[in-house]
Design an enzyme around this catalytic site. Sequence first.
Site, short mmCIF file in Angstrom:
data_model
loop_
_atom_site.label_atom_id
_atom_site.label_comp_id
_atom_site.label_asym_id
_atom_site.label_seq_id
_atom_site.Cartn_x
_atom_site.Cartn_y
_atom_site.Cartn_z
N ASP A 79 -15.66 42.51 29.84
CA ASP A 79 -14.87 42.55 28.61
C ASP A 79 -14.13 41.21 28.43
O ASP A 79 -13.42 40.76 29.34
CB ASP A 79 -13.86 43.70 28.76
CG ASP A 79 -13.14 44.05 27.49
OD1 ASP A 79 -13.74 43.88 26.41
OD2 ASP A 79 -11.98 44.51 27.58
N HIS A 80 -14.32 40.58 27.30
CA HIS A 80 -13.63 39.31 26.98
C HIS A 80 -13.82 38.22 28.02
O HIS A 80 -12.85 37.59 28.47
CB HIS A 80 -12.12 39.54 26.76
CG HIS A 80 -11.82 40.38 25.56
ND1 HIS A 80 -11.87 39.90 24.28
CD2 HIS A 80 -11.52 41.70 25.46
CE1 HIS A 80 -11.59 40.87 23.44
NE2 HIS A 80 -11.39 41.99 24.13
N ASP A 101 -16.29 35.77 24.77
CA ASP A 101 -15.32 35.76 23.68
C ASP A 101 -14.90 34.33 23.38
O ASP A 101 -13.98 33.79 23.98
CB ASP A 101 -14.12 36.63 24.07
CG ASP A 101 -13.06 36.63 22.98
OD1 ASP A 101 -13.25 35.97 21.94
OD2 ASP A 101 -12.02 37.30 23.16
N GLY A 176 -3.71 46.59 22.46
CA GLY A 176 -2.40 47.09 22.87
C GLY A 176 -1.98 48.36 22.13
O GLY A 176 -2.77 48.93 21.37
N HIS A 206 -13.24 46.44 18.81
CA HIS A 206 -12.23 46.28 19.86
C HIS A 206 -10.91 46.84 19.35
O HIS A 206 -10.76 47.13 18.17
CB HIS A 206 -12.04 44.79 20.19
CG HIS A 206 -13.12 44.25 21.07
ND1 HIS A 206 -12.89 43.86 22.36
CD2 HIS A 206 -14.44 44.05 20.84
CE1 HIS A 206 -14.02 43.45 22.90
NE2 HIS A 206 -14.99 43.54 21.99
N ALA A 208 -9.44 49.69 19.83
CA ALA A 208 -9.71 50.96 19.14
C ALA A 208 -9.01 52.15 19.79
O ALA A 208 -9.38 53.29 19.54
CB ALA A 208 -11.22 51.19 19.08
N SER A 253 -6.05 50.82 26.21
CA SER A 253 -4.64 51.24 26.15
C SER A 253 -4.47 52.76 26.31
O SER A 253 -3.54 53.22 26.97
CB SER A 253 -4.01 50.80 24.83
OG SER A 253 -4.00 49.40 24.75
#
Length: 306
Positions: A79-80, A101, A176, A206, A208, A253
């Site tokens: 991720d990222h 990313d 976040g 993203h 989400a 999150s």
Amino acid sequence: MKLKQIYLDALKNGYALGAFNFVNLESMTAILNSAQKLGTPVIVAVSESGFKYMGFEFLKGLIESARKTYSVDFFVHLDHGKTLEMCKQAIDCGFDSVMIDGSALPLEQNIALTKSVVDYAHKFGVQVEGELGKLKGVEDDTCSNEHLFTDPVEAKMFVEQTGVDSLAVAIGTSHGVNKFSGEANIRIDILKQIEHAIPNTPLVLHGASSVPQEICKELIALGAQLKDAKGVPEEILAQVSKNNHIVKINVDSDIRLATTLAVRKCLTNKPSEIDMRKYLGEAKNNIETLVENKIKNVFNTKTNNN
Ligand code: G3H
Ligand code: 13P
Ligand code: ZN
């Protein structure tokens, strides 16, 4: 099935895969248990900082162990990822998919970096997700501005020039727990323009997390400090899974919230508890319930057989 085929199936048949972040054994197995129980494919994602937290060798061991333990289709995703080096490490570690990313870079540099990752990853049969447009940062609580959204014309150029397998789009979500100061404003109109420009490209959402208000209320009652925490309504996530080209929906999150609630509750109810298996066990149960609900009731994820 391979991830590429599942993305194309999801695009055609109106569903999405959840991509849930994990940082340890408990969070990884909780996500996989839910997918196994439902018989649905799932993506387990690791951020760069999650990668460093677990460490290359332990993470590799976790992935290998999970492949021996679970029969359900699951895909390990970076991720990222910010650099080609990081993506190479993830591929060495046994990942099925990497995100590069480059969204903070000027377009030409984002294209060049993303293409370098695609050229490398495809040699190993690894999928690549790129990103175009900018999501707000966790600390940035100002409203989304038009110029941060993914530009459909640039998206077409980006996909053609990089050869990415999927594209993360910026349509008003953010990372976040504080996503909106007022009503959720997700730009479905922009999403549709992107879909029109690149109709065969699987898209990724993203930021989400839905930030369940019942979890937030309980957390606050137990002393947590959460101010104006608000997420993407589940109806919107269900809608974009079903009616749009979003095939992967990222959730981190909500897992953090569910975990924290379990730990706070456990320790508040039994202040003498010192066995981490008890409160981390409760955290695992909470993650399983959360992930199961998303897969079944929100993302409408199909099993491989239907
Ligand atoms: O997209 C960002 C994720 O929530 C990862 O966050 O770097 O704290 O693991 P992290
Ligand atoms: P959330 O902060 O909404 O869970 O987003 C997670 C994410 O996009 C990870 O890439
Ligand atoms: Zn993200």
